[in-house]
Design a protein around this motif. Sequence first.
Motif, mmCIF file in Angstrom:
data_model
loop_
_atom_site.group_PDB
_atom_site.id
_atom_site.type_symbol
_atom_site.label_atom_id
_atom_site.label_comp_id
_atom_site.label_asym_id
_atom_site.label_seq_id
_atom_site.Cartn_x
_atom_site.Cartn_y
_atom_site.Cartn_z
ATOM 1 N N TYR A 233 0.966 -1.122 0.227
ATOM 2 C CA TYR A 233 0.081 0.039 0.544
ATOM 3 C C TYR A 233 1.090 1.427 -0.133
ATOM 4 O O TYR A 233 1.361 1.255 1.430
ATOM 5 C CB TYR A 233 -0.618 0.020 1.019
ATOM 6 N N HIS A 236 -4.434 5.279 0.768
ATOM 7 C CA HIS A 236 -5.815 5.422 1.140
ATOM 8 C C HIS A 236 -6.597 6.638 1.694
ATOM 9 O O HIS A 236 -5.924 6.868 2.686
ATOM 10 C CB HIS A 236 -5.790 4.184 2.480
ATOM 11 N N LEU A 299 -1.406 1.435 -4.356
ATOM 12 C CA LEU A 299 -0.712 -0.046 -4.257
ATOM 13 C C LEU A 299 0.968 0.441 -5.613
ATOM 14 O O LEU A 299 0.544 1.087 -6.567
ATOM 15 C CB LEU A 299 -0.930 -0.700 -4.254
#
Length: 310
Positions: A233, A236, A299
């Motif tokens: 990741y 977010h 990602l």
Amino acid sequence: MNNSDSSDVFHQIHIDVARNATDDFNLFHDRNRWRRINHNPFKGPIALGFQLESLVEHKVFLHRRLHNENLLISDNNLHFSNYQFSFVNAVKPGQEILIDIKKSQFKQDPETMLSNRITVKSGGALALLGYKTESKFALFLPNPHIPQCGVLNQYPDRSFISGSSFFLKRKFITTSNAKNFLCGSLVDQDAFFDHFNNKAVFPEIFPCSLISSALLEKAVIEKHDFERNPLVYMSHKISIDRSYLALLKSGDALYILIRQIPPEERKEGIGHAIESPYHYECYGLMEDKTILYRALISLAPLEQILNTLK
């Protein structure tokens, strides 16, 4: 004045519980299979990104309660909860985690919002950086692109919606999984669930954490090589509608729709130094297609990250 919380520590059992509660089978979190990852620099398992955000969620909840901000949220109808985080470093078992929540910033022009800048350090190094914001409207994907697909339960689990590029993953929300996820995130489950007083309030990050399972299932179908081309990741961006979260019950179906999208315009700052094609638009829908949450997930291949550090 800054609000620096006491330290917390994840152990491998916490990682195992959190990943089992969310069906996250990423090799990075596996106590044995992490060794299979090509050029894995972490030398062991690492914590889940959503697991860390769940701990942040609870720390902000305590901050709100301490500073009497919940009344401000309800009076201004700030029913959207927004998370915007860049992942800077991995969190390993046994490392001390320090979460620093800056003083709340409340503004009403042009839109009413209550926001906190947050930093998370692990083992003395920066691990997570971003904001937790309460707002009247979704800060991310405010104009959602939900496909015209009829009744959602007519589609098989782990299938592509015909006439669109969306992949569907169906999950069922349970209190047991939510409790385990909270325990794995070092959060007291009694803050959300109390059977003696008929209290069952699902935490915000738990249904969002199932995005990882959906992304992994999609990658399996597309025959992605998790060992030779591992992904991590980068960021977010999540908006959750708390008014719908309050309606969520154990046993409810959650339909997670995800599709790959072009990367956002490159910007300066943490999380934007690496260009990657792995960007996803995600929605968590309830049975009636109500949008519980929407998310932009980015990602990057581990190899790209390692190359930038050379």
